[in-house]
Scaffold this active site. Structure first.
Site, PDB file in Angstrom:
ATOM      1  N   ASP A  91      41.817 -23.026  18.411  1.00 31.03           N
ATOM      2  CA  ASP A  91      42.064 -23.168  19.850  1.00 31.03           C
ATOM      3  C   ASP A  91      43.066 -24.273  20.146  1.00 31.03           C
ATOM      4  O   ASP A  91      42.971 -25.374  19.574  1.00 31.03           O
ATOM      5  CB  ASP A  91      40.757 -23.554  20.571  1.00 31.03           C
ATOM      6  CG  ASP A  91      40.069 -22.372  21.209  1.00 31.03           C
ATOM      7  OD1 ASP A  91      40.675 -21.290  21.317  1.00 31.03           O
ATOM      8  OD2 ASP A  91      38.896 -22.546  21.613  1.00 31.03           O
ATOM      9  N   GLU A 115      35.714 -12.967  28.258  1.00 29.72           N
ATOM     10  CA  GLU A 115      34.460 -13.730  28.334  1.00 29.72           C
ATOM     11  C   GLU A 115      33.770 -13.565  29.679  1.00 29.72           C
ATOM     12  O   GLU A 115      34.391 -13.734  30.735  1.00 29.72           O
ATOM     13  CB  GLU A 115      34.734 -15.227  28.068  1.00 29.72           C
ATOM     14  CG  GLU A 115      33.458 -16.074  28.165  1.00 29.72           C
ATOM     15  CD  GLU A 115      33.536 -17.428  27.496  1.00 29.72           C
ATOM     16  OE1 GLU A 115      34.539 -17.733  26.826  1.00 29.72           O
ATOM     17  OE2 GLU A 115      32.554 -18.192  27.645  1.00 29.72           O
ATOM     18  N   LYS A 149      44.632 -19.765  19.698  1.00 35.63           N
ATOM     19  CA  LYS A 149      44.094 -19.131  20.908  1.00 35.63           C
ATOM     20  C   LYS A 149      44.360 -20.068  22.076  1.00 35.63           C
ATOM     21  O   LYS A 149      44.260 -21.293  21.929  1.00 35.63           O
ATOM     22  CB  LYS A 149      42.595 -18.859  20.773  1.00 35.63           C
ATOM     23  CG  LYS A 149      41.999 -18.230  22.049  1.00 35.63           C
ATOM     24  CD  LYS A 149      40.620 -17.636  21.820  1.00 35.63           C
ATOM     25  CE  LYS A 149      39.500 -18.625  21.789  1.00 35.63           C
ATOM     26  NZ  LYS A 149      39.340 -19.451  23.010  1.00 35.63           N
ATOM     27  N   ASP A 168      37.349 -24.670  20.800  1.00 35.37           N
ATOM     28  CA  ASP A 168      37.192 -26.023  21.360  1.00 35.37           C
ATOM     29  C   ASP A 168      35.743 -26.235  21.816  1.00 35.37           C
ATOM     30  O   ASP A 168      35.364 -27.345  22.203  1.00 35.37           O
ATOM     31  CB  ASP A 168      38.201 -26.290  22.486  1.00 35.37           C
ATOM     32  CG  ASP A 168      38.077 -25.307  23.639  1.00 35.37           C
ATOM     33  OD1 ASP A 168      37.278 -24.358  23.554  1.00 35.37           O
ATOM     34  OD2 ASP A 168      38.802 -25.491  24.641  1.00 35.37           O
ATOM     35  N   SER A 169      34.914 -25.194  21.707  1.00 35.68           N
ATOM     36  CA  SER A 169      33.467 -25.370  21.897  1.00 35.68           C
ATOM     37  C   SER A 169      32.924 -26.414  20.923  1.00 35.68           C
ATOM     38  O   SER A 169      31.832 -26.941  21.124  1.00 35.68           O
ATOM     39  CB  SER A 169      32.739 -24.032  21.705  1.00 35.68           C
ATOM     40  OG  SER A 169      33.103 -23.452  20.464  1.00 35.68           O
TER      41      SER A 169
HETATM   42  O1  KIV Z   1      35.691 -22.243  22.120  1.00 36.94           O
HETATM   43  C1  KIV Z   1      35.124 -21.208  21.703  1.00 36.94           C
HETATM   44  O2  KIV Z   1      34.261 -21.269  20.824  1.00 36.94           O
HETATM   45  C2  KIV Z   1      35.548 -19.937  22.268  1.00 36.94           C
HETATM   46  C3  KIV Z   1      34.816 -18.687  21.907  1.00 36.94           C
HETATM   47  C4  KIV Z   1      33.374 -18.711  21.969  1.00 36.94           C
HETATM   48  C5  KIV Z   1      35.422 -17.475  22.461  1.00 36.94           C
HETATM   49  O3  KIV Z   1      36.496 -19.909  22.980  1.00 36.94           O
END
Ligand code: KIV
Length: 278
Positions: free
Chosen positions: A88, A186, A118, A49-50
């Site tokens: 995610d 993390e 995730k 979700d980044s």
């Molecule tokens: O959202 C994301 O990209 C992440 C990772 C960097 C672990 O959760």
């Protein structure tokens, strides 16, 4: 068919078996071209979700929706053959309880074609992880700094310092017991990440954690140096594409203004024939 299960990709049980073996290589991807570049090098490709912060200019991941994750998941699916695709669950799509989490995880798997999801959280998410894994949804857990809880933490700060280490240990133990096939650790102190890796039976995937973790994950745009103003300690930059791209765009702009572009090789002669596509 877009759903996973019909490919030769690495599976969640295979990832689980990599505990203590050669480190797992994991990167994010959000688009088809980047998915094609990372596929042959990575064991796991995460549509994190980044994406909200990296591609959409959001100030946190909180505004990311399930529809955004499905759209980027589909794009990445088209670029992968080998790596395990994990997507995610975004903020607000799973915290109400196991049923809501299952409903939205099932949409991600059916529509984006990922083989696993995730979600963020440790002990508080154990019941949800148990519910999902018992119903055909492999779960990668995420403990330590969980960015969706940025407002609770008061920032993106290191977690598990001093007595707080016990909380992260319990979280990692709880997601393992609940059936997660791996867990992202993390932004926790290195000795804690090392101890948790030795303690739990599933692979730990570090980000700002420890080289002792069973794998590492980073945001692909960070390792490529796409941002000139974002340099967290845990990122190693393997290229400086952001400044290279800016320089290239500047050269193009100057070429257009000075009529150096387009040149003779970029225009069609009067003798062009219908059907000249190139
Ligand atoms: O959202 C994301 O990209 C992440 C990772 C960097 C672990 O959760």
């Amino acid at each position: 068919m877009s759903a996973a299960g019909d490919t030769n990709a690495i599976t969640p049980p295979e990832i689980r078996l990599r505990k203590g073996q050669t480190p797992l290589v994991c990167l994010t991807a959000y688009t088809t071209p980047i998915a094609k570049l990372v596929d042959r090098h990575c064991d796991i490709v995460l549509v994190g979700d980044s994406v909200g912060m990296v591609l959409h200019g959001l100030s946190s991941t909180l505004g990311v929706t399930l529809d955004m994750m499905i759209m980027h998941g589909k794009a990445v699916r088209r670029g992968l053959e080998r790596a395990l695709l994990v997507v995610d669950l975004p903020f607000g799509s799973y915290e109400e309880g196991p049923e809501q989490a299952f409903r939205n995880a099932a949409r991600l798997m059916a529509e984006a074609g990922c083989a696993a999801v995730k979600l963020e959280g440790g002990e508080s998410m154990a019941a949800t992880i148990r519910f999902l894994t018992a119903r055909g949804v492999p779960v990668m857990a995420h403990v330590g700094l969980t960015p969706q809880a940025v407002n609770t933490f008061g920032g993106y700060c290191v977690q598990g310092l001093g007595d707080d280490a016990e909380r992260i240990r319990r979280d990692a133990g709880a997601v393992t017991e609940a059936g997660a096939f791996s867990v992202v650790l993390e932004k926790v102190p290195e000795p804690l990440a090392k101890a948790i890796t030795a303690q739990i039976a599933i692979p730990t995937i570090g980000i700002g954690a420890s080289p002792a973790c069973d794998g590492q994950i980073l945001v692909v745009d960070d390792i490529l140096g796409m941002f000139t103003d974002f340099r967290p300690k845990f990122v190693k930059r393997y290229a400086e594409l952001g400044s290279e791209a800016e320089a290239a765009i500047g050269t193009y702009a100057a070429d257009v203004r000075d009529r150096r572009f387009p040149a003779a090789e970029h225009v069609y002669a009067a003798a062009s024939r219908p059907g000249d596509f190139a």
